[in-house]
Design an enzyme around this catalytic site. Structure first.
Site, PDB file in Angstrom:
ATOM      1  N   SER A 157       0.538  -1.156  -0.121  1.00 55.96           N
ATOM      2  CA  SER A 157       0.426   0.182  -0.341  1.00 55.96           C
ATOM      3  C   SER A 157       0.868   1.680   0.273  1.00 55.96           C
ATOM      4  O   SER A 157       1.414   1.015   0.993  1.00 55.96           O
ATOM      5  CB  SER A 157      -0.735  -0.127   1.644  1.00 55.96           C
ATOM      6  OG  SER A 157      -1.729  -1.227   0.992  1.00 55.96           O
ATOM      7  N   ARG A 192      -0.165  -7.770  -3.547  1.00 56.78           N
ATOM      8  CA  ARG A 192      -0.186  -9.025  -3.328  1.00 56.78           C
ATOM      9  C   ARG A 192      -1.645  -9.602  -3.311  1.00 56.78           C
ATOM     10  O   ARG A 192      -2.822  -9.132  -2.767  1.00 56.78           O
ATOM     11  CB  ARG A 192       1.084  -8.278  -2.261  1.00 56.78           C
ATOM     12  CG  ARG A 192      -0.059  -7.988  -0.869  1.00 56.78           C
ATOM     13  CD  ARG A 192       0.716  -8.250   0.242  1.00 56.78           C
ATOM     14  NE  ARG A 192       2.316  -8.499   0.405  1.00 56.78           N
ATOM     15  CZ  ARG A 192       2.980  -6.890   0.126  1.00 56.78           C
ATOM     16  NH1 ARG A 192       2.796  -6.068   0.533  1.00 56.78           N
ATOM     17  NH2 ARG A 192       4.382  -6.667   0.980  1.00 56.78           N
ATOM     18  N   GLU A 198      -5.944  -2.753  14.559  1.00 54.60           N
ATOM     19  CA  GLU A 198      -6.183  -3.333  15.962  1.00 54.60           C
ATOM     20  C   GLU A 198      -7.287  -1.826  16.601  1.00 54.60           C
ATOM     21  O   GLU A 198      -7.462  -1.153  16.675  1.00 54.60           O
ATOM     22  CB  GLU A 198      -4.435  -2.759  16.373  1.00 54.60           C
ATOM     23  CG  GLU A 198      -3.466  -4.251  15.741  1.00 54.60           C
ATOM     24  CD  GLU A 198      -3.189  -3.882  14.157  1.00 54.60           C
ATOM     25  OE1 GLU A 198      -3.108  -2.095  13.772  1.00 54.60           O
ATOM     26  OE2 GLU A 198      -2.951  -4.214  13.474  1.00 54.60           O
ATOM     27  N   SER A 211       0.526  -7.972   6.565  1.00 57.45           N
ATOM     28  CA  SER A 211       0.937  -8.941   5.335  1.00 57.45           C
ATOM     29  C   SER A 211       2.913  -9.437   5.823  1.00 57.45           C
ATOM     30  O   SER A 211       3.133  -9.489   6.453  1.00 57.45           O
ATOM     31  CB  SER A 211       1.491  -8.327   3.726  1.00 57.45           C
ATOM     32  OG  SER A 211       2.509  -6.772   4.119  1.00 57.45           O
ATOM     33  N   ASN A 215       0.308   5.415   9.121  1.00 59.47           N
ATOM     34  CA  ASN A 215      -0.770   6.172   9.452  1.00 59.47           C
ATOM     35  C   ASN A 215       0.050   6.038  10.800  1.00 59.47           C
ATOM     36  O   ASN A 215       0.677   4.475  11.372  1.00 59.47           O
ATOM     37  CB  ASN A 215      -2.129   5.540   9.425  1.00 59.47           C
ATOM     38  CG  ASN A 215      -1.861   4.139   9.785  1.00 59.47           C
ATOM     39  OD1 ASN A 215      -1.685   3.010   8.732  1.00 59.47           O
ATOM     40  ND2 ASN A 215      -2.148   3.691  10.636  1.00 59.47           N
TER      41      ASN A 215
HETATM   42  I1  8IG Z   1      -1.284   1.277   5.477  1.00 61.27           I
HETATM   43  O1  8IG Z   1      -2.253   0.781  11.775  1.00 61.27           O
HETATM   44  C1  8IG Z   1      -1.244  -0.005   7.473  1.00 61.27           C
HETATM   45  N1  8IG Z   1      -2.102  -1.100   7.074  1.00 61.27           N
HETATM   46  N2  8IG Z   1      -3.062  -4.463  10.978  1.00 61.27           N
HETATM   47  N3  8IG Z   1      -2.039  -1.040  10.834  1.00 61.27           N
HETATM   48  C2  8IG Z   1      -2.494  -2.675   9.899  1.00 61.27           C
HETATM   49  N4  8IG Z   1      -2.449  -2.479   9.204  1.00 61.27           N
HETATM   50  C3  8IG Z   1      -2.542  -1.161   8.092  1.00 61.27           C
HETATM   51  C4  8IG Z   1      -2.633   0.138   9.182  1.00 61.27           C
HETATM   52  C5  8IG Z   1      -2.394  -0.557  11.144  1.00 61.27           C
HETATM   53  N5  8IG Z   1      -2.317   0.976   8.402  1.00 61.27           N
END
Ligand code: 8IG
Length: 283
Positions: free
Chosen positions: A51, A103, A204, A223, A246
């Site tokens: 991503s 993926r 989470e 991933s 983030n």
């Molecule tokens: I972009 O804050 C992304 N992928 N588990 N937690 C999880 N996967 C993510 C996050 C996140 N941000």
């Protein structure tokens, strides 16, 4: 003469044989198809774009071929916005790169073998190293969205493995020290962290992020760890790079959303592209 015994030329369709060996055979077939469709006999380095990483691919150069994953055996169609189901063959200096623009995630429900099929295909196509990238949540406050972090180790919270059977793969130094050092020579500001994979697809809770902190995790995502294990089983050298898109849940006071993730990736694309261009030819 034992009249009841089957002839030795009969294929072995025993349950163990089919379950344990067919993912590798399908990957071999996918690599054959890839050779045919790209016209490239041997690839050297695979890259899996997570991503937010897609814009960085352009910096690697014009692809000499692009293949839809649906034209290769064994690939699940791409399911996530911002992930495109294509594989590119790109000459990056003297290195022939095989770039996966998408993926298969564990949360898609196609099983663990589907998650690592690209890795096994890359290995069968000749790749000796893989660059695993992802977008993730960050647990350290100074990692603003758009910060790249080298993965130094991982914690796999999926409670699964891509390996079936009594193959005991060593995961010490899973994420190559040599390649991490190489990255830090190119960009000394790069931090390192421990990546924690949750199954997803939900993010989470703040309590889970506090748990991750106490476990020694720095980055959370959905991933990479299963792919790294499959890559190590295949004998590949592994570089993992996370893009913090983030702050992990509960740290910013804001809810998490996927649009934010894509926007952070766009902003960081130029820096990520520069890093890949410098690193890949030196792998
Ligand atoms: I972009 O804050 C992304 N992928 N588990 N937690 C999880 N996967 C993510 C996050 C996140 N941000």
């Amino acid at each position: 003469m034992e009249a009841a015994s089957s002839p030795s030329t009969a294929p072995d369709y025993s349950v163990d044989r089919v379950a344990a060996s067919s993912p590798y055979q399908v990957a071999g077939k996918a690599a054959d198809a890839l050779r045919k469709l790209t016209g490239i006999e041997q690839h050297d380095v695979a890259l899996v774009m997570g991503s937010g990483w897609l814009p960085a691919v352009e910096a690697l150069g014009e692809p000499s071929a692009e293949v839809a994953i649906t034209d290769l055996p064994g690939f699940a169609p791409s399911a996530v916005a911002g992930h495109s189901g294509k594989i590119r063959s790109i000459a990056a200096g003297s290195v022939r790169a095989l770039v996966f623009l998408s993926r298969t995630h564990y949360y898609e429900g196609h099983g663990v073998a589907a998650v690592v099929h690209g890795i096994r295909t890359a290995a069968a196509a000749g790749c000796r190293a893989v660059v695993l990238t992802n977008g993730c949540g960050g647990l350290r406050r100074h990692w603003r969205p758009g910060t790249a972090v080298l993965i130094k180790d991982h914690i796999n919270l999926t409670a699964t493995s891509p390996i079936v059977g009594a193959t005991f793969v060593d995961l010490t130094d899973l994420y190559s020290r040599r390649l991490r050092t190489l990255c830090r020579e190119i960009d000394p500001r790069l931090d390192e962290g421990v990546y924690v994979q949750f199954p997803g697809p939900h993010y989470e809770t703040p309590a889970e992020i506090e748990m991750v902190r106490r476990l020694g995790g720095d980055l959370v995502g959905m991933s990479t760890t299963l792919e790294a294990i499959a890559a190590r089983e295949a004998g590949m050298e592994i570089l993992g790079i996370s893009l913090v898109t983030n702050a992990a849940a509960g740290l910013s006071g804001e809810p998490l959303n996927h649009q934010e993730v894509l926007a952070a990736g766009k902003q960081a694309a130029a820096r990520m592209g520069d890093l890949l261009v410098d690193v890949v030819p030196r792998i």
